[in-house]
Each structure stands twice: as C-alpha cells, then as structure tokens.
Design a protein around this motif. Structure first.
Motif, short mmCIF file in Angstrom:
data_model
loop_
_atom_site.label_atom_id
_atom_site.label_comp_id
_atom_site.label_asym_id
_atom_site.label_seq_id
_atom_site.Cartn_x
_atom_site.Cartn_y
_atom_site.Cartn_z
N SER A 627 115.39 -1.61 39.87
CA SER A 627 116.16 -0.36 39.94
C SER A 627 115.22 0.84 39.86
N PRO A 628 115.72 2.00 40.25
CA PRO A 628 114.90 3.21 40.15
C PRO A 628 114.41 3.43 38.71
N GLN A 629 115.29 3.20 37.77
CA GLN A 629 114.91 3.37 36.37
C GLN A 629 113.72 2.47 36.04
N GLU A 630 113.82 1.21 36.48
CA GLU A 630 112.73 0.27 36.21
C GLU A 630 111.45 0.71 36.90
N SER A 631 111.58 1.11 38.16
CA SER A 631 110.33 1.46 38.85
C SER A 631 109.73 2.72 38.24
N TYR A 632 110.60 3.61 37.76
CA TYR A 632 110.07 4.81 37.11
C TYR A 632 109.31 4.43 35.83
N GLU A 633 109.94 3.55 35.04
CA GLU A 633 109.30 3.17 33.77
C GLU A 633 107.99 2.42 33.99
N LEU A 634 108.02 1.55 34.99
CA LEU A 634 106.82 0.78 35.31
C LEU A 634 105.68 1.72 35.70
N PHE A 635 106.05 2.70 36.49
CA PHE A 635 105.04 3.67 36.92
C PHE A 635 104.45 4.39 35.71
N LEU A 636 105.35 4.87 34.86
CA LEU A 636 104.89 5.61 33.68
C LEU A 636 103.97 4.76 32.84
N LYS A 637 104.37 3.50 32.68
CA LYS A 637 103.59 2.60 31.85
C LYS A 637 102.19 2.42 32.45
N PHE A 638 102.17 2.20 33.73
CA PHE A 638 100.89 1.95 34.38
C PHE A 638 99.96 3.15 34.26
N PHE A 639 100.54 4.33 34.38
CA PHE A 639 99.69 5.52 34.39
C PHE A 639 99.62 6.23 33.04
N SER A 640 100.19 5.59 32.01
CA SER A 640 100.21 6.27 30.72
C SER A 640 98.80 6.42 30.16
N LYS A 641 97.93 5.48 30.52
CA LYS A 641 96.57 5.59 29.96
C LYS A 641 95.60 6.02 31.06
N TYR A 642 96.03 6.90 31.88
CA TYR A 642 95.20 7.22 33.04
C TYR A 642 93.93 7.99 32.70
N GLY A 643 93.98 8.67 31.56
CA GLY A 643 92.71 9.29 31.15
C GLY A 643 92.55 10.74 31.56
N LEU A 644 93.59 11.32 32.13
CA LEU A 644 93.52 12.76 32.38
C LEU A 644 94.35 13.44 31.29
N SER A 645 93.96 14.64 30.93
CA SER A 645 94.71 15.29 29.85
C SER A 645 96.08 15.75 30.34
N ILE A 646 96.20 15.96 31.64
CA ILE A 646 97.53 16.26 32.18
C ILE A 646 98.23 14.92 32.39
N PRO A 647 99.40 14.72 31.76
CA PRO A 647 100.05 13.42 31.91
C PRO A 647 100.49 13.19 33.35
N ILE A 648 100.39 11.93 33.78
CA ILE A 648 100.81 11.59 35.14
C ILE A 648 102.27 11.20 35.10
N ASN A 649 103.08 11.99 35.78
CA ASN A 649 104.50 11.69 35.80
C ASN A 649 105.02 11.92 37.22
N ILE A 650 106.19 11.37 37.47
CA ILE A 650 106.73 11.56 38.82
C ILE A 650 108.22 11.88 38.78
N HIS A 651 108.70 12.38 39.88
CA HIS A 651 110.13 12.49 40.10
C HIS A 651 110.46 11.65 41.33
N ILE A 652 111.62 11.04 41.27
CA ILE A 652 111.99 10.14 42.37
C ILE A 652 113.31 10.61 43.00
N GLY A 653 113.34 10.67 44.30
CA GLY A 653 114.58 10.95 45.02
C GLY A 653 114.99 9.68 45.74
N ILE A 654 116.27 9.37 45.69
CA ILE A 654 116.69 8.08 46.24
C ILE A 654 117.76 8.26 47.31
#
Ligand code: C2E
Ligand code: CA
Ligand code: CA
Length: 959
Positions: A627-654
């Motif tokens: 689901s979109p919710q799952e793919s959003y969470e998975l994305f966040l999880k993957f990029f949560s430790k990306y190492g930039l001080s600006i957090p990596i986040n996304i918005h999704i349109g479906i």
C-alpha cells in the motif's frame, strides 16, 4: 611591422603623384603641344595620377579595415606598379622631346626608351609566377596574405625592379649631362622616390607576416579567391586545425619544396581507447579530449614550423621537416608529454594518450598518400604493442587512403556494441578464453587468467554494480541459476547497469547466455553494450526508466494485462532544492541515484519505477502490491539514516482510477496533481487523485496560457482601494490592486490568477506593469493637483523582492516618473518572511534605506508573526482581515493586543477588510485609526479614485 608597409606605399604614392603632376605641367609647357603625342602623354599621366590617388586611399584604409579586402588591394596596387613604370617611361619620352637627344630619336633609341616599361612588365609577370609558386600563402587566421619561407626570389625581383628604375634614372642623368642643374636635382629627387620601396623590399624577407602585394590583377584575384575558398573548407570544425583535405594539400607542398639536407616526417596519431572514453564519460568528454590534443599539436606545430591536422574521428596527423641530423623522437616525446601534462593540468578524469606511427619521406614512400598509409600502419603497430595484441597486420592494399587490417576491420565491425565473449566451464566454474581478440573488452571486467567464474562475477559486481543491485546481480549470474534458465530457453539474456568507478555514467550491458556444445559443458557468454539502444528510455543519472521508458512500460503492462487494476504513484522529495543548495549538486545527484537504486531494488517486471525528472520519481504498482502507506514507511526507514542533516522525506501522489482510454502520461500527471495538493502538508504524505482535480488544473493552465499575452494585449488594469483616516474622515492613501480584464470572463480578481503567477516568474512582469501604471497616475495626480504628498501602496510578491533585477526595475520605474520613493509604499505579505528570513530582512533594510516605506501585509496570518516583528523593522503593519471576519471574542482579543503591540513598537497599524461601521468603531476604540475595507469603498477604477481625491466626489460612509 604588420601593417607599416601600407604606410610606406602610401608615402610613395603621394610622392609619385607629385612627381607626375610636375611632369604634366612641364609637358604642357614644352614644345610638343601640337603633336598627338601630347594627348596620349597627358592622358596616361592623368590616369596614373588617378590610380595613385585611389591606391593611396586604399593603402590607408587597409590599415584600419578588418577584414581587409585583400583582393581589391592587390588589384589596385597593380595599377600603382604600372603607373610607376609608366611614369619612368614618360620621363624618358619627355626627356627625348625636351633635350632632343639623338640617341632617342633613331629606332634604337626608341626601343631603348621603351625598355623600362617592357622590363618592368616582364618583371611583374615573373614576379607573379614565382609568387604563385613559392611564397604566397593565405593565412586563414588573419584572413590575409603572408610571406612564408622561400620568398627570396620574389624579393630579389623587387630589388631588381627598383634598382632598374634607379639605374635608368642615373643613366638618364648621365645622358642628360647637358641638363641644367635644376633638372639634375629633379632627377635625383626621382631617384630618391625609388629608395623607400627598395628599402622595403630589402627588409621584407626578415618579416614573415608582411602582407604581400602581387602585380597582376588577374593573378591576384585568382590567388586570393582560391585561397579564401580553401581556407573556408579546410579547417576541422571541432578543433579548428586543418582537416584531412587541407592536410594533403599542405603535405604535398611540403614534399615538393622540401629543402635539401632536411627530412620530412609524417606522424599519424590515434587517441588510445577513444571509444571507451566516449562510452564511459560521454561524447562531451570525448570532444574535450580531441580539443586538448588539437591544442597541444597546434602549439607544438607553431614552435616547430610543422603542420598539424585532424585526420578524422580520433585520428590526427603531424607533418614536420627536420634537418638531417635531428631526431624526430624528440618531437614525438614532446607531443606525448605535453598531452599527458595538459590532461593533468586540466583535471581530466581519465588518462589521455595517443599512439603515434611515424613515417619518413623517402624514395619508396614518395607521395602524400603512401606516407599516410604507412604511418597509419605503424600507428596501429604501436597500438598493438601497447595493448598486447600481437596479431599480425596483414599486408594490405590501401583502400582509398585508409589502411585496413583484418583485426582493425573486425574491431570496427564489432566495436559498436560488442564487448566480447567468453566460455564458462559449467562443471569447473572456470572462464575459458576463446581468443584474445574475441574476449576484447570483457578482459577488462574479468580476470580471465585463473579465477573462477563465480569469483569473477563477485569481484566485478563490487566494482561495477551499484550496491542495492549487487545481490540480485550475483544471484542471476550464478551458474546454477543459469543452468536452470537454460533448461527452459535456448538463449537467455539479462540486462544490467554498470557504472565504472569514478564516473556517474551508467552503462547498460546485456549478457547473453547459451550452450556452446551439445554436452552442455560450456556456456557461451557474450556481453553487449546496449546503452545507446536504451538511452531514450533510461535515465542516465539513476539508471532506471526515464519518463518515456516508464510510460511506455505502463502502456505495455496495461495492454498485456487487460482488466487488471493498478496504481501509479508519483514521488517528490521534500526540500530537494535545499539539499542541492546546502550540499551541492553532487550530493543532490547522489541522493537521486540512491533513490533510483532503492526503488529499483524493489522492482520486478510488474512493479517498476522511473525517474521522470529532477526529484520526481514514479512507481507502477499492480493490484496486490504494498500500500502507499507501506511504501512511504519503507522509504522513510531506508533513508532515515542517510547521513544528511536535512531529513530525507517524500510526498506521494497516487492515481488509482484505472480510467479506460486514459494515456499513461495523463494518469501519471493526475497522480502528480494529487501530489501537488499536499506537497507542503506536514501531516499528509500521500494523497489520491480525485475526479475533477484535473479539470480545475486544466482551467488554471488555460488561464496561465492566456495570461502570458495579457500584458501585451493591455488586459490588466489597476484599481485603487482608498485607505482612510477614521478620525479625520479623510482618504490618505490607496492600495493598488490589479484586475484582469479578461476578454470573455470579464474582470477577474487577482485571487484567481496571482497564486498561479506566483509559481512562475511572470508575477514580476505583472507587478512591474502595475507599478508602472500606478506611477503614471501618481505623476498625473501630483502635477494636476500640485501636491507632492499623494501616496499609493503596491503589492510585491516574494519572488519580486528576492530578484535583484526586479528591484532595479522598480527603482528605475519610479525614477523615470520622477516620483519620490516615499510616494510608493511596498506591501510585502508576512508569509514572504518565513523563508530566507535573513535575506529578506537585508533586502527590506536596503529598500528602507532607499526611502521606501515597507508595510507588512496580512499580518497575523502566519504562525510566527511575532517572530517576524522581532527580526524586522517595518513602517506599517497591515492587520490580516481574517480577525475581523470571524466575530469571536478570541479574535477581538487578538486584534486589541496586536494594536497594543504596534503602539509599543511604535509602528503604525492599519486594519483591512473593514466591512461594517461596528467593526470600524471597535477598531477605533482599540486604538487603530487607519482602515481599509468595503465599508468605506471597494477598490475603484482609476478615474473614480481620481474623482475622489480631486474632491469631485466623496465616500458615502466618511461623511
Ligand atoms: P491583499 O494584498 O490582502 O489585498 C486586499 C484584498 O482584500 C483585495 O483583494 C481587496 O479587494 C480585498 N478587500 C478589501 N476590502 C475588503 C473587505 O472589506 N472585505 C473583503 N472580503 N475583502 C476586501 P483583491 O484585490 O482580490 O486581491 C487579492 C490579493 O491579490 C491581494 O491581497 C494581494 O495579495 C494580491 N494582489 C492584488 N493585486 C496585486 C498586485 O498587483 N501584485 C501582487 N503581487 N499581488 C496582488
Ligand atoms: Ca496588500
Ligand atoms: Ca492583505
């Protein structure tokens, strides 16, 4: 000395003219006036005079004209030479009549007297011929003739011809010994005229770039014309050095005029691994490499008096003439070293080198063509030595001027997409090389000598395959997997992205597998480069589908899976601009690449993704995928430790409506519309497209298109809404508000189009337009009322004030109407301060220093209004109208406190949106006296507002 000879010539011309005029006068006075001779004589003198004047003017013009009209110069100059000859001749004839010397009267005398002109003409013809043969050259850089070596004969003729005049004159002086002293001195003057050209002629050989003057008009024109043509078609467009055609012309010349005790060498060069370089780093880098080599060659050629040319593709040629005892290898070494050093100095990411084949001109190799063919052969030998391929070059017959060897031919044939082939020993897990040549480039990826296939794949994966893809790559290239696949199909292939270390270029390689033998002992594996075939559908940065590729794939999927449900998700990275801004594009690109790789690592044939543009990604999800919710969470999880001080986040349109007949592009666009709605929403990270969204969008787009021409069509108008002093019952100012007089929709309020425009830079154009119109009215009102204190407030967008160019224009516009800066108040909405607070604060301070009043618009509408006031000093606060519109006690408290605050800060406050008398009274009680709103007046067309301030009308509610 470049242009000084022109001056010299001019000087001689002037002198010659004077001389000829003297002669003419003398002739007139002499006793020959009744003969026909006089007429001819005078005519030729006048002709010579005219030509000299003309020539003289040209000589001067030529010093300044650029490009020089060379052929004309030559043309005219010939007449100068002729007239010079003529004048010498006339002098003789004149003398004959004047002094009646017997020697001139008999036939022999006549012949002698004609000698000067015959001799001179003969010399000029000789001059032309030798000029043509030896030393004329057209320098395409200066678009002029230049002397090159070997012109001594030409100079000799010059010397000879001038010497002749001198001698003839002396001879005349001797003959005319009965002349008066006056005549003798005249004679000497004439001799002295011949001196400057003589000196010039003697000096010329020492200066190589003196423009040459030919003597025959026809020849001059021909030479220049053909040379100009040659120059135009003889340069290589990329590198600017000679092309192949010019090379053979120059080479033939060199061969023809090879000085004794000199050797001529022809160097043929080929850039090493140029094809790989192009493949790996792109054609741009390839071009840069060629340019670098051309530059090096050109500078060495200049130093060593050589010729360099681009032969074609990555091949260059260098022709040099050396004295017998010097070593050509010095130059070769110099070329190699210079190329190397320059490539380092210019920070090339790859090494640049050339293989050079050298041929010496000798009895066997005695023409340009065989020189080239031989050098090419040798060059290829060098290459083979360098790259360890010892296959013999077959002795060939040159085809046109290209040398072909079997291997070269095969290489050219295969090189386009073929990376090589190997055999895999299935049981032993070993790589078997078929043939060095066939293994080709693959040898670079694999260690063919001894390591196992599995080990090789593992090593190669770590180097060439992106991290997220490695497991998949290894698995799909394991022997058991291949064996399994080849049970089902005869030919199995799989495509992979390779990226060479140190490059962001992605290459697409296709690996083909099939059994080599019936016993199924060997698998034949070949590798193809499919990058170019892919490049339209694959995004080079991330290596996943690009927009075309993604949508094509969607189209195909729908066609192959009729009736099945699916979803298209559009992803946009939050604050990607800031990431680029803070860390630079390299990091930004890396993030995009990592996101691409991440998305790709979850992809299957049904569940695929694309990088559509900048920070926009898309994923196609068939029914049943996460689901979109799952793919959003998975994305966040993957990029949560990306190492930039600006957090990596996304918005999704479906988009999930699966409308029949809707194109993939439209569907993904609809997903984007859904995304745009929540793009800045901190609580919602995904949203679904709903019916109707695109119609609204469509309407807005339509409007945006129309608005582009609205300014030109003069469809914008400025309305003025009075601002009043409640106590004094007086209009003290007005706010300028734009209206769009739409041809079909009538007056359109700014709320409908300003937000649209604010997304584009077009807003600044509209604002400057409004300001210009406002200024025009202000000027008129001030002039007609004789008042200087009339003021108007104008609205500025955030985009305006951060645009230096706009501020410039603003100031220029106001200055143009000669208005004081204080007559224009600038309203800047509070939300503009939210981003780039520091920058905006600086700009505001700057504008205040320039004498503008700054008003903070919609104050209270944002969530950090008080903060804004802390950072910023403004001239007025405009209270947002939302507090008035809702009639709650809370709002009243806020209003009263804000008014108090403004008092404490000693910043005046104005309330807008005042619609009733009660509201006005309340504000007045709270201490706010300045008001604007429908209660007093709606925004008025300029004429109505004008009537108001001219006292021709008044506001009902102010009475
Ligand atoms: P704003 O700067 O807050 O302008 C005030 C808006 O409130 C105007 O709307 C005005 O007509 C409206 N208004 C005035 N009194 C009352 C009232 O008593 N009740 C109500 N309900 N509304 C009232 P308008 O002209 O439609 O402009 C809307 C917005 O468009 C403006 O808000 C401003 O942000 C923007 N705008 C207008 N003209 C320009 C312009 O030339 N350049 C830029 N950049 N923005 C402009
Ligand atoms: Ca405003
Ligand atoms: Ca406002």
């Amino acid at each position: 000395m470049g242009s000084s000879p022109h001056f010299t010539y001019a000087y001689i011309n002037v002198a010659n003219i004077v001389l000829l005029l003297i002669l003419a006068i003398k002739a007139k006075k002499s006793g020959i006036d009744r003969t026909k001779m006089r007429f001819v004589f005078l005519l030729s003198i006048y002709f010579a005079v005219a030509m000299n004047i003309f020539d003289c003017a040209w000589c001067l013009i030529l010093n300044f004209a650029s490009p020089r009209p060379v052929w004309l110069l030559k043309f005219v100059n010939n007449f100068y030479f002729l007239s010079f000859a003529l004048s010498a001749y006339l002098w003789f004839v004149y003398s004959e009549y004047t002094y009646k010397k017997t020697i001139f009267i008999n036939n022999a005398g006549k012949i002698i007297s004609l000698c000067p002109i015959f001799a001179l003409i003969a010399l000029y013809i000789l001059n032309d011929i030798t000029g043509w043969l030896y030393h004329f050259d057209f320098d395409s850089a200066t678009n002029d003739y230049v002397y090159i070596r070997g012109g001594w004969l030409y100079y000799f003729q010059h010397v000879l011809s001038y010497a002749y005049i001198v001698l003839a004159s002396i001879k005349f002086a001797i003959i005319g010994s009965k002349m008066t002293k006056k005549d003798v001195s005249k004679m000497l003057t004439m001799i002295s005229f011949a001196l400057p050209p003589l000196v010039c002629a003697i000096l010329q050989p020492f200066f190589q770039t003196v423009p040459i003057l030919s003597s025959s008009p026809v020849f001059s024109f021909l030479i220049v014309y053909t040379n100009t043509l040659n120059a135009q078609v003889s340069l290589d467009p990329l590198t600017g050095i000679y092309n192949r055609r010019r090379l053979s012309i120059e080479l033939s010349k060199r061969i023809k005029y090879l000085p004794p005790k000199h050797e001529l060498y022809f160097l043929f060069m080929d850039v090493d691994a140029f094809k790989d370089l192009n493949d790996t780093y792109g054609h741009n880098e390839g071009d840069k490499t060629l340019l670098l080599i051309a530059e090096v060659l050109a500078s060495i050629a200049e130093d060593t008096n050589s010729i360099c040319a681009r032969y074609g593709g990555d091949e260059f040629a260098f022709v040099l003439t050396l004295p017998e005892d010097s070593d050509v290898n010095d130059v070769v070494t110099r070329i190699e070293e210079s190329i190397h050093q320059k490539s380092i100095a210019e920070k090339f990411r790859h090494t640049v080198s050339v293989s050079i084949g050298i041929t010496k001109f000798n009895k066997e190799i005695d023409n340009a063509n065989s020189l080239i063919v031989n050098a090419d052969k040798k060059m290829y030998q060098t290459k083979l030595e360098r790259y360890g391929n010892t296959d013999k070059i077959i002795n060939n017959t040159p085809h046109s001027d290209l040398v072909l060897s079997e291997n070269l031919f095969l290489e050219k044939l295969f090189s386009v997409h073929f990376d090589g082939a190997i055999l895999i020993d299935v049981n032993e897990d070993k790589i078997v090389e078929i043939n060095r040549f066939i293994t080709k480039k693959m040898a670079r990826y694999l260690d063919i000598e001894n390591v196992s296939f599995t080990q090789n794949i593992a090593n190669c994966t770590d180097i060439y395959v992106a991290e997220v893809l490695r497991e998949r790559f290894k698995q799909e290239l394991s022997i058991p997997f291949l064996v399994e696949k080849l049970k089902k199909v005869l030919h199995y292939f799989t495509d992979f992205q390779f990226s060479p270390p140190g490059s962001d270029k992605i290459m697409h390689k296709r690996l083909n597998f099939r059994y080599y033998d019936e016993n199924k002992k060997f698998i034949m594996c070949s590798m193809e480069d499919i990058t170019s075939a892919f490049s339209n559908d694959i995004d080079p940065l991330t290596g996943i589908y690009d927009s075309t590729g993604f949508h094509k794939k969607v189209d195909r999927w729908i066609a192959e899976n009729p009736g099945k449900k699916f979803r298209i998700q559009r992803y946009n990275i939050d604050n990607f601009k800031d990431i680029n801004g803070v860390y630079g594009y390299d990091i930004g690109d890396k993030l995009l690449k990592d996101i691409g790789n991440y998305m790709y690592s979850y992809s299957t044939d049904d569940y695929f993704c694309g990088h559509l543009s900048a920070d926009n990604f898309a994923r196609f999800c068939p029914e049943g995928s996460m689901s979109p919710q799952e793919s959003y969470e998975l994305f966040l999880k993957f990029f949560s430790k990306y190492g930039l001080s600006i957090p990596i986040n996304i918005h999704i349109g479906i988009y999930d409506l699966c409308e029949e007949g809707e194109s993939p592009y439209r569907m993904s666009y609809k997903a984007l519309l859904a995304l745009q709605k929540i793009k800045y929403d901190l609580n919602n990270h995904y949203a679904y497209y709903e019916r109707g969204m695109s119609e609204k969008e469509q309407e807005q787009l339509e409007m945006l298109r129309e608005i582009q021409t609205a300014i030109v069509k003069n469809q914008f108008e400025v309305y003025f809404q009075p601002q009043v002093d409640f106590e004094k019952k007086k209009v003290f100012c007005a706010e300028a508000l734009v209206r769009w007089n739409h041809p079909t929709k009538g007056l359109v309020a700014p709320g409908k189009f300003i937000p649209l425009l604010e997304k584009s830079n077009y807003i600044s154009k509209v604002d400057i337009y409004v300001i210009d119109k406002t200024c025009k009215y202000l000027r008129k009102w001030m002039d007609e009322l004789g008042r200087k204190d009339i003021k108007v407030s104008v609205n500025l967008s955030r985009k305006d004030i951060i645009d230096k160019h706009f501020l410039d224009l603003l100031e220029r516009t106001i200055d143009f109407y000669k208005l004081p800066h204080s007559s224009i108040n600038l309203e800047v909405t509070e939300s503009a301060y939210m981003q780039d607070t520091e920058k905006i604060t600086n700009i505001i301070n700057y504008l205040r220093e320039k004498g503008f009043s700054i008003e903070i618009d919609d104050f209270g509408s944002g969530y950090s209004s008080l903060n804004t006031l802390k950072e910023l000093t403004v001239d007025k606060i405009k209270l947002d109208m939302k507090f008035l519109s809702d009639n709650s006690d809370k709002s009243k408290h806020i209003i009263s406190n804000m008014i108090k605050l403004s008092k404490d800060l000693e910043t005046p406050i104005i309330a807008e949106g005042v619609e009733t008398l009660e509201q006005a009274k309340m504000l007045y009680e709270f201490g706010c006296n300045q008001m604007q709103g429908y209660y007093f007046s709606k925004p008025l067309p300029a004429e109505k507002y004008e009537a108001l301030i001219y006292g021709k009308s008044s506001l009902e509610n102010l009475k």
